[in-house]
Design an enzyme around this catalytic site. Sequence first.
Site: not given
Ligand code: VGL
Length: 222
Positions: A11, A121, A168
């Site tokens: 991410d 995802k 994540c």
């Molecule tokens: C994430 C909060 C909400 C992450 C993803 O990638 O850590 N954190 N969605």
Amino acid sequence: MAFKPALVIVDVQEDFCPPNGSLAVQGGRDIVPSINELLAFPFAVKIATKDFHPQDHISFASNHQPPNNKPFESTITIQNPLNPEETEETRLWPDHCVQGTKGSELVPELDVSKVQHIVEKGQDKRVEMYSAFADPFTTNVSRSNLAQILKDVGITDVYVVGLAADYCVKFTALDSVKEGFKTWVVGEATKAVDTSALPEVHKEYEKVGVSVIGMGDLTKVK
Ligand code: VGL
Ligand code: ZN
């Protein structure tokens, strides 16, 4: 089994990075040079993941009613859509990584030319999915193709980096162990939403055998 390492970059997207990300992690952009260094190493496979939500995703505070709809503060109880008896308490966020928006893009500094797979995802609006493998319910509602990609290549060891260390990255590393991989997190190539959560994260890692290492500790891969 012969050592066969994979790099999983979690991410590293505009919405998780300053200056404009809606859910910017402090210093999020600063880890990209380290990740690019790792991308030059001979991992058997290199994968980048993307949080990739529909606008009506359950984790967005904007999709809930006041007073329990404060981003970063409110929590909600999510029911397993396949088994209402199973529930999960989860935090609400600002809208982020909405499919097709600038915020959902990988940051341009990342050397994606060295990445073989991009795994999306969090597309199922009904469940939160921090892990790049699956949602947290016992009967998974949503699974990505990450485990299959790693198993097809015969991966033994998974090296996890990216954002965010306490969400994540954490849940991806814990699921990686569950999938049977020896799992490593490169500490310098991650950043946390809440740095004060890290000692607890590291304790969870210790319990299941995830090793937190430094950039200098990848001599096995090089
Ligand atoms: C994430 C909060 C909400 C992450 C993803 O990638 O850590 N954190 N969605
Ligand atoms: Zn998300």
